[in-house]
Design a protein around this motif. Structure first.
Motif, PDB file in Angstrom:
ATOM      1  N   PHE A  43       0.845  -1.197   0.000  1.00  0.00           N
ATOM      2  CA  PHE A  43       0.000   0.000   0.000  1.00  0.00           C
ATOM      3  C   PHE A  43       0.876   1.241   0.000  1.00  0.00           C
ATOM      4  N   GLN A  44       0.585   2.143  -0.930  1.00  0.00           N
ATOM      5  CA  GLN A  44       1.328   3.401  -0.965  1.00  0.00           C
ATOM      6  C   GLN A  44       0.425   4.542  -0.501  1.00  0.00           C
ATOM      7  N   PRO A  45       0.802   5.199   0.602  1.00  0.00           N
ATOM      8  CA  PRO A  45      -0.019   6.287   1.156  1.00  0.00           C
ATOM      9  C   PRO A  45      -0.212   7.443   0.180  1.00  0.00           C
ATOM     10  N   LEU A  60      -1.124  -2.062  -4.378  1.00  0.00           N
ATOM     11  CA  LEU A  60      -0.276  -2.467  -5.511  1.00  0.00           C
ATOM     12  C   LEU A  60       0.140  -3.921  -5.302  1.00  0.00           C
ATOM     13  N   VAL A  61      -0.141  -4.752  -6.290  1.00  0.00           N
ATOM     14  CA  VAL A  61       0.089  -6.184  -6.111  1.00  0.00           C
ATOM     15  C   VAL A  61       1.564  -6.548  -6.326  1.00  0.00           C
ATOM     16  N   ARG A  62       2.045  -7.508  -5.552  1.00  0.00           N
ATOM     17  CA  ARG A  62       3.378  -8.089  -5.720  1.00  0.00           C
ATOM     18  C   ARG A  62       3.264  -9.601  -5.638  1.00  0.00           C
ATOM     19  N   TRP A  63       4.208 -10.257  -6.275  1.00  0.00           N
ATOM     20  CA  TRP A  63       4.239 -11.718  -6.263  1.00  0.00           C
ATOM     21  C   TRP A  63       5.433 -12.161  -5.429  1.00  0.00           C
ATOM     22  N   ILE A 115      -7.788   0.858  -5.816  1.00  0.00           N
ATOM     23  CA  ILE A 115      -7.456  -0.427  -6.436  1.00  0.00           C
ATOM     24  C   ILE A 115      -7.304  -0.227  -7.943  1.00  0.00           C
ATOM     25  N   ASN A 116      -6.313  -0.878  -8.547  1.00  0.00           N
ATOM     26  CA  ASN A 116      -6.145  -0.825  -9.992  1.00  0.00           C
ATOM     27  C   ASN A 116      -7.000  -1.883 -10.674  1.00  0.00           C
ATOM     28  N   LEU A 117      -7.773  -1.453 -11.645  1.00  0.00           N
ATOM     29  CA  LEU A 117      -8.563  -2.403 -12.435  1.00  0.00           C
ATOM     30  C   LEU A 117      -7.991  -2.455 -13.843  1.00  0.00           C
ATOM     31  N   ILE A 177      -9.303   8.090 -12.941  1.00  0.00           N
ATOM     32  CA  ILE A 177      -8.613   7.751 -14.186  1.00  0.00           C
ATOM     33  C   ILE A 177      -7.118   7.769 -13.930  1.00  0.00           C
ATOM     34  N   ASP A 178      -6.486   6.612 -14.113  1.00  0.00           N
ATOM     35  CA  ASP A 178      -5.072   6.419 -13.846  1.00  0.00           C
ATOM     36  C   ASP A 178      -4.232   6.919 -15.021  1.00  0.00           C
ATOM     37  N   ASP A 179      -2.994   7.313 -14.745  1.00  0.00           N
ATOM     38  CA  ASP A 179      -2.048   7.721 -15.794  1.00  0.00           C
ATOM     39  C   ASP A 179      -2.679   8.752 -16.719  1.00  0.00           C
ATOM     40  N   ASP A 201      -0.253  11.590 -14.438  1.00  0.00           N
ATOM     41  CA  ASP A 201       0.833  10.639 -14.616  1.00  0.00           C
ATOM     42  C   ASP A 201       2.186  11.220 -14.213  1.00  0.00           C
ATOM     43  N   ARG A 202       3.048  10.336 -13.767  1.00  0.00           N
ATOM     44  CA  ARG A 202       4.387  10.715 -13.316  1.00  0.00           C
ATOM     45  C   ARG A 202       5.178  11.469 -14.382  1.00  0.00           C
ATOM     46  N   SER A 203       4.955  11.148 -15.648  1.00  0.00           N
ATOM     47  CA  SER A 203       5.701  11.821 -16.717  1.00  0.00           C
ATOM     48  C   SER A 203       5.446  13.332 -16.705  1.00  0.00           C
ATOM     49  N   VAL A 237       5.604  11.710  -7.219  1.00  0.00           N
ATOM     50  CA  VAL A 237       6.220  12.936  -6.704  1.00  0.00           C
ATOM     51  C   VAL A 237       7.427  12.559  -5.834  1.00  0.00           C
ATOM     52  N   GLU A 238       8.599  12.992  -6.267  1.00  0.00           N
ATOM     53  CA  GLU A 238       9.832  12.572  -5.593  1.00  0.00           C
ATOM     54  C   GLU A 238      10.578  13.706  -4.909  1.00  0.00           C
ATOM     55  N   THR A 239      10.267  14.953  -5.274  1.00  0.00           N
ATOM     56  CA  THR A 239      11.038  16.076  -4.700  1.00  0.00           C
ATOM     57  C   THR A 239      10.116  17.169  -4.140  1.00  0.00           C
ATOM     58  N   GLY A 256       3.798   9.609  -3.823  1.00  0.00           N
ATOM     59  CA  GLY A 256       5.145   9.469  -4.368  1.00  0.00           C
ATOM     60  C   GLY A 256       6.189   9.221  -3.297  1.00  0.00           C
ATOM     61  N   TYR A 257       7.382   8.852  -3.763  1.00  0.00           N
ATOM     62  CA  TYR A 257       8.464   8.487  -2.849  1.00  0.00           C
ATOM     63  C   TYR A 257       8.827   9.613  -1.885  1.00  0.00           C
ATOM     64  N   LEU A 258       8.546  10.871  -2.270  1.00  0.00           N
ATOM     65  CA  LEU A 258       8.851  11.990  -1.378  1.00  0.00           C
ATOM     66  C   LEU A 258       8.199  11.785  -0.018  1.00  0.00           C
TER      67      LEU A 258
HETATM   68  P1  C2E Z   1       0.469   2.560 -11.463  1.00  0.00           P
HETATM   69  O1  C2E Z   1      -0.944   2.217 -11.160  1.00  0.00           O
HETATM   70  O2  C2E Z   1       0.734   3.780 -12.263  1.00  0.00           O
HETATM   71  O3  C2E Z   1       1.188   2.604 -10.050  1.00  0.00           O
HETATM   72  C1  C2E Z   1       2.202   3.496  -9.711  1.00  0.00           C
HETATM   73  C2  C2E Z   1       3.560   2.854  -9.785  1.00  0.00           C
HETATM   74  O4  C2E Z   1       4.549   3.860  -9.548  1.00  0.00           O
HETATM   75  C3  C2E Z   1       3.800   1.790  -8.738  1.00  0.00           C
HETATM   76  O5  C2E Z   1       4.669   0.803  -9.298  1.00  0.00           O
HETATM   77  C4  C2E Z   1       4.520   2.571  -7.637  1.00  0.00           C
HETATM   78  O6  C2E Z   1       5.312   1.764  -6.801  1.00  0.00           O
HETATM   79  C5  C2E Z   1       5.363   3.489  -8.461  1.00  0.00           C
HETATM   80  N1  C2E Z   1       5.696   4.726  -7.755  1.00  0.00           N
HETATM   81  C6  C2E Z   1       5.046   5.301  -6.731  1.00  0.00           C
HETATM   82  N2  C2E Z   1       5.640   6.447  -6.344  1.00  0.00           N
HETATM   83  C7  C2E Z   1       6.708   6.613  -7.153  1.00  0.00           C
HETATM   84  C8  C2E Z   1       7.725   7.622  -7.248  1.00  0.00           C
HETATM   85  O7  C2E Z   1       7.773   8.607  -6.515  1.00  0.00           O
HETATM   86  N3  C2E Z   1       8.669   7.440  -8.213  1.00  0.00           N
HETATM   87  C9  C2E Z   1       8.665   6.363  -9.051  1.00  0.00           C
HETATM   88  N4  C2E Z   1       9.633   6.260  -9.955  1.00  0.00           N
HETATM   89  N5  C2E Z   1       7.711   5.388  -8.995  1.00  0.00           N
HETATM   90  C10 C2E Z   1       6.745   5.524  -8.055  1.00  0.00           C
HETATM   91  P2  C2E Z   1       4.343  -0.744  -9.166  1.00  0.00           P
HETATM   92  O8  C2E Z   1       3.821  -1.057  -7.792  1.00  0.00           O
HETATM   93  O9  C2E Z   1       5.551  -1.480  -9.638  1.00  0.00           O
HETATM   94  O10 C2E Z   1       3.151  -0.957 -10.177  1.00  0.00           O
HETATM   95  C11 C2E Z   1       3.334  -0.812 -11.557  1.00  0.00           C
HETATM   96  C12 C2E Z   1       2.036  -0.908 -12.293  1.00  0.00           C
HETATM   97  O11 C2E Z   1       1.465  -2.211 -12.201  1.00  0.00           O
HETATM   98  C13 C2E Z   1       0.947   0.025 -11.760  1.00  0.00           C
HETATM   99  O12 C2E Z   1       1.173   1.336 -12.238  1.00  0.00           O
HETATM  100  C14 C2E Z   1      -0.294  -0.628 -12.302  1.00  0.00           C
HETATM  101  O13 C2E Z   1      -0.519  -0.233 -13.635  1.00  0.00           O
HETATM  102  C15 C2E Z   1       0.064  -2.097 -12.276  1.00  0.00           C
HETATM  103  N6  C2E Z   1      -0.550  -2.737 -11.100  1.00  0.00           N
HETATM  104  C16 C2E Z   1      -0.113  -2.784  -9.823  1.00  0.00           C
HETATM  105  N7  C2E Z   1      -0.970  -3.459  -9.036  1.00  0.00           N
HETATM  106  C17 C2E Z   1      -2.007  -3.833  -9.840  1.00  0.00           C
HETATM  107  C18 C2E Z   1      -3.223  -4.573  -9.624  1.00  0.00           C
HETATM  108  O14 C2E Z   1      -3.556  -4.997  -8.512  1.00  0.00           O
HETATM  109  N8  C2E Z   1      -4.036  -4.769 -10.716  1.00  0.00           N
HETATM  110  C19 C2E Z   1      -3.704  -4.290 -11.959  1.00  0.00           C
HETATM  111  N9  C2E Z   1      -4.556  -4.514 -12.981  1.00  0.00           N
HETATM  112  N10 C2E Z   1      -2.574  -3.598 -12.177  1.00  0.00           N
HETATM  113  C20 C2E Z   1      -1.730  -3.379 -11.146  1.00  0.00           C
END
Ligand code: C2E
Ligand code: CA
Ligand code: CA
Ligand code: CA
Length: 278
Positions: A43-45, A60-63, A115-117, A177-179, A201-203, A237-239, A256-258
């Motif tokens: 979980f990212q706050p 955010l899911v991890r394996w 939650i990401n769909l 709406i993501d990204d 989006d981060r970009s 957001v990192e800075t 963001g990581y900040l």
């Molecule tokens: P997203 O939804 O755009 O999630 C944000 C990603 O940016 C996450 O990577 C997060 O860890 C990372 N992030 C957060 N803050 C920062 C920052 O300050 N700097 C940088 N460089 N990165 C940051 P993560 O966890 O590796 O997830 C990658 C992508 O995987 C997600 O992008 C999302 O599209 C997908 N994803 C993750 N969990 C799920 C899920 O449960 N279901 C689905 N369908 N997709 C998922």
């Protein structure tokens, strides 16, 4: 030409083979991973810009491999989408996120869990039913849940997607709406689906300070969101410099990581306790 053709061949073949075999390995292992409970949510706050209050968290899911290694979602979500396994994985994510959100809610924390769909999930029948099922299963108020979809979903005007959106809204679940800005959405799509929040989006966050657009796109997104009565959250957001820019442009929330990285649920609970001012 022949010479370089052979050189290319030698250069690319092992790489392609490697990728193809990695993919096969992933496909068969992903199935077992789901059955064997190897998935976990981090979980990212998320914070308000005003006062930096903790307001939510993105799941955010991890394996977690049996050897302890953590595989990031970019490595397996695309394969899960191609094979259809995303439906099962996505349903697990929904259930697990609701369970955790309910746990926080029971402890008196009013956090919005996002939650990401996957677009694949949105296009399948029964998504709204599954959301309703998990909310009921954990007795979770719908206001605690936010669903993030990408712009491509908005452009899909199939009955399935339109109905899913309408039903989720009716239930009282928030939609984001993501990204945002990286796809091809238009104002008309945004009006039709009436979402609650745009995730910048981060970009574009990087563009604030790298001299590329100086924040013009971010400013436009925030202005548009405001005129359509939507919230904005900036991701990646990192800075402090980026934070400052976003605050001046009137962005509502920051992730963001900040301020915090994604963390296991137990750490999130500690993190919340340390940010009790919410
Ligand atoms: P997203 O939804 O755009 O999630 C944000 C990603 O940016 C996450 O990577 C997060 O860890 C990372 N992030 C957060 N803050 C920062 C920052 O300050 N700097 C940088 N460089 N990165 C940051 P993560 O966890 O590796 O997830 C990658 C992508 O995987 C997600 O992008 C999302 O599209 C997908 N994803 C993750 N969990 C799920 C899920 O449960 N279901 C689905 N369908 N997709 C998922
Ligand atoms: Ca997301
Ligand atoms: Ca995102
Ligand atoms: Ca992103």
């Amino acid at each position: 030409a022949k010479e370089s053709g052979r050189a290319n061949h030698q250069f690319f073949t092992p790489d392609l083979n490697k990728r193809a075999s990695e993919r096969l390995w992933l496909e068969s292992n992903l199935r077992h991973a789901l059955a064997d409970n190897e998935m976990e949510l981090h979980f990212q706050p998320q914070f308000s810009v005003d006062g930096r209050r903790l307001v939510g968290a993105e799941a955010l899911v991890r394996w977690r491999r049996p050897d302890g290694q953590l595989v990031p979602p970019v490595q397996f979500i695309p394969v899960a989408e191609d094979t259809g396994l995303i439906v099962q994985l996505g349903d697990w994510v929904l259930g697990e996120a609701c369970r955790r959100a309910a746990e926080l809610h029971a402890q008196g924390h009013r956090l919005l869990i996002a939650i990401n769909l996957s677009a694949v999930q949105m296009r399948r029948p029964g998504l709204a039913d599954r959301v309703a099922f998990w909310l009921a299963a954990y007795n979770l108020p719908p206001e605690c849940l936010e669903l993030e979809v990408t712009e491509s979903v908005l452009m899909d005007d199939s009955d399935m997607v339109t109905t899913a959106f309408a039903r989720l809204r009716e239930m009282g679940v928030a939609l984001a709406i993501d990204d945002f800005g990286t796809g091809y959405s238009s104002l008309s799509y945004l009006k039709r689906f009436r979402v609650d929040k745009l995730k910048i989006d981060r970009s574009f966050v990087l563009g604030l300070t790298d001299g590329s657009d100086g924040g013009a796109i971010t400013e436009a997104i925030i202005g548009m969101a405001r005129s359509l009565n939507m919230q904005t959250i900036a991701e990646g957001v990192e800075t402090e410099e980026q934070f400052g820019f976003l605050a001046r442009l009137g962005c509502d929330q920051i992730q963001g990581y900040l301020l915090a990285r994604p963390m296991p649920f137990r750490e999130l609970v500690t993190f919340i306790a340390e940010h009790k001012d919410m």
